[in-house]
Design a protein around this motif. Sequence first.
Motif, short mmCIF file in Angstrom:
data_model
loop_
_atom_site.label_atom_id
_atom_site.label_comp_id
_atom_site.label_asym_id
_atom_site.label_seq_id
_atom_site.Cartn_x
_atom_site.Cartn_y
_atom_site.Cartn_z
N ASP A 1 8.31 7.60 -0.06
CA ASP A 1 8.12 8.64 0.96
C ASP A 1 7.53 8.08 2.26
N LYS A 2 7.24 6.77 2.29
CA LYS A 2 6.69 6.17 3.51
C LYS A 2 7.75 5.42 4.30
N ILE A 3 9.03 5.70 4.02
CA ILE A 3 10.09 4.95 4.69
C ILE A 3 10.10 5.21 6.20
N LYS A 4 9.73 6.40 6.63
CA LYS A 4 9.71 6.70 8.07
C LYS A 4 8.66 5.86 8.77
N ILE A 5 7.50 5.72 8.14
CA ILE A 5 6.45 4.87 8.72
C ILE A 5 6.96 3.44 8.82
N ALA A 6 7.60 2.98 7.74
CA ALA A 6 8.10 1.60 7.72
C ALA A 6 9.14 1.38 8.81
N ARG A 7 9.95 2.39 9.08
CA ARG A 7 11.02 2.24 10.05
C ARG A 7 10.54 2.32 11.50
N GLU A 8 9.29 2.68 11.68
CA GLU A 8 8.76 2.68 13.05
C GLU A 8 8.60 1.27 13.59
N GLY A 9 8.72 0.32 12.65
CA GLY A 9 8.86 -1.07 13.12
C GLY A 9 7.58 -1.80 13.37
N ARG A 10 7.49 -2.40 14.54
CA ARG A 10 6.39 -3.32 14.86
C ARG A 10 5.02 -2.65 14.79
N GLY A 11 4.02 -3.48 14.47
CA GLY A 11 2.66 -2.99 14.49
C GLY A 11 2.24 -2.24 13.24
N CYS A 12 3.06 -2.27 12.22
CA CYS A 12 2.71 -1.57 10.98
C CYS A 12 1.69 -2.40 10.19
N GLU A 13 0.60 -1.77 9.82
CA GLU A 13 -0.40 -2.46 9.00
C GLU A 13 0.05 -2.42 7.54
N VAL A 14 0.03 -3.56 6.90
CA VAL A 14 0.47 -3.67 5.52
C VAL A 14 -0.74 -3.95 4.63
N VAL A 15 -1.04 -3.00 3.75
CA VAL A 15 -2.08 -3.19 2.74
C VAL A 15 -1.38 -3.73 1.50
N TYR A 16 -1.82 -4.86 0.99
CA TYR A 16 -1.03 -5.54 -0.04
C TYR A 16 -1.90 -6.35 -0.99
N SER A 17 -1.26 -6.78 -2.03
CA SER A 17 -1.83 -7.75 -2.95
C SER A 17 -0.73 -8.73 -3.30
N LEU A 18 -1.03 -9.71 -4.11
CA LEU A 18 -0.01 -10.66 -4.57
C LEU A 18 0.15 -10.52 -6.07
N ALA A 19 1.39 -10.65 -6.53
CA ALA A 19 1.68 -10.56 -7.97
C ALA A 19 2.80 -11.52 -8.31
N PRO A 20 2.81 -12.05 -9.53
CA PRO A 20 3.91 -12.93 -9.94
C PRO A 20 5.19 -12.12 -10.13
N ASN A 21 6.32 -12.72 -9.86
CA ASN A 21 7.61 -12.05 -10.03
C ASN A 21 8.59 -13.03 -10.66
N ARG A 22 9.19 -12.62 -11.76
CA ARG A 22 10.20 -13.45 -12.43
C ARG A 22 11.57 -12.87 -12.15
N PHE A 23 12.48 -13.74 -11.69
CA PHE A 23 13.84 -13.29 -11.42
C PHE A 23 14.79 -14.43 -11.68
N ASN A 24 15.77 -14.19 -12.56
CA ASN A 24 16.75 -15.22 -12.93
C ASN A 24 16.09 -16.51 -13.40
N GLY A 25 15.00 -16.36 -14.14
CA GLY A 25 14.33 -17.52 -14.71
C GLY A 25 13.38 -18.22 -13.76
N ASN A 26 13.28 -17.74 -12.52
CA ASN A 26 12.38 -18.36 -11.54
C ASN A 26 11.12 -17.52 -11.37
#
Length: 573
Positions: free
Chosen positions: A533-558
């Motif tokens: 539901d935050k796609i509109k905020i994301a599409r406003e483009g530049r200057g968007c603050e991203v609150v994030y963390s890091l997590a491992p991701n496995r894809f095709n054995g990598n």
Amino acid sequence: MAGNNSIRYEDIPEALVNILERRGLEGKNQVEGFLYPHLSDLPSPFLMKGMEEAVKCIVAALDTNRNIVLWGDYDVDGTTGIALLISFFRCLGKEVYWHVPDRLTEGYGLNIQNLRKIGETINDFSYLLITVDCGIANSSEIVELQRWGAAAIITDHHRISSDSLPPCIVINPNQPDCGFCGEHLAGVGVAFYLAAGLRSFLREHGYFENQAVPNLKHFLSFAALGSIADMVPLRRSNRVLVRAGLEVLGKTEFPGLRSLLETSGIADGKIFADDVGFQLGPKLNAAGRMANAKLAVELLTCRGELEAKKMARKLDQLNTLRKSTCEKDLEKALALIDQFEVESTRCCIVNGDFHHGILGILASRLMELFKTPTIVLSAIDIDGGDCGDNKVLKGSCRSPEHIDITNILHFCKDLLESYGGHKAAAGLSLKEGNLKEFKNKVYLAVKSSPVEKSITEVVPEDEISIQEIFSPSYLNILSLCEPFGQGNERPIFVDKEAVIIDVRQVGSRKEHLQISFRTNGRPCKGIGFHLGDKIKIAREGRGCEVVYSLAPNRFNGNLRWQVLVLDLKIPNH
């Protein structure tokens, strides 16, 4: 377990030092002790109340060749705990009998019918029963089997009522006068300590003069799987057990565990808590949800490679069935739910023809969608008959963090056949004739219940750019902070200068966001679960603050680190 301390306290970026300090780790010794835990940090098994009596009882059974029967729960915590003890007793040269109740036909805990069947099967009613992850509320069953001449040791970790403890040896760290009170061990953790206490006693009394001493490290894989799946706090003893267990899991000697890893695509490299939470745990749980949990125990304890591969594939198939059943039942539930009623009552209650093995998962999915306390009900088929208004409904409940679901159920207890659980998740049963009154009472309880402060906003712990977080100095420390989970949450950061160059909704209901960033000129991908539901905020483009963390991701054995987007904000909004 710790290896060589290649990273010193002085090498840790200041931002991460500050985060660790805010989590109660102060100074060089505490921080380095957290990053490099040792098995020697674990407390003695004999600090646990009941341990000495339990060990002596088991040794007496070994000396007299008394039959030993294990009885565990059907979830991952229970099945890994049983597997651990089966494997440990094998190292002592003792084959034990075991039983895991069927989730749908037997339910949780001990039952006299199957305790009696076990006695008939082995032609011995004077066996020693050891429970795993259950039994603390089964006083009457313990009294009955003792009447036959059997004995019991309860190992459990659930909340206890001190005035109704079973009249036998009890090992439960929740006992207030237990030296492990506050450690919050899982059921498999208690089982591991029982094995450790037994090994210590036997070694001290010369039992291993003519045979090898069991290596307890081999059994830590079971402790890691069950502890993560049961979502116990990953602090203190649990952190040590899980961290060591994940390291051992990657090079396990158990064929069943190896096959489970292979079918999950994580046979090589570092194993994370996320691998257990999203891959291994659900597969082991699928046995009890869609068939019988004994398949999980048989896999974990099998000794043949071909047999292990066959059972691992079966678990994989059951997990696929579980996923498709969840999707079908979710569609059924959404068709039955009146969204206006959910909004007006601030509660979601749905009764339908749902698979009983996935009621809890279904309740969680609906709770995520509606952000309200959710109760999913489905009728129990008793002997295939229609009992009319006396038909019993089985239910599973999930609740957001700001409402205690057990308080809601307690308010309605006069209408319930049974109920129990904890703040965020619970189970219940009631007669269908009471459903309408139950709904009205739940709605009243939700409206009038004291609402705890909701912590819906994700608060960053520091400002670090995505570009910087992917540098070795940060990734190495974050890797040492694993395993992340309850009680050791992932650090949360904010990048105030990230630029979103592409975004799209993904998922069957477009409930997630897949995002491509450009941060400091470098492209980077991320995933935002339940942020559709935050796609509109994301599409406003530049200057968007991203609150994030890091997590491992496995894809095709990598295996790669990925940005886990937790929130998107426009500055000054």
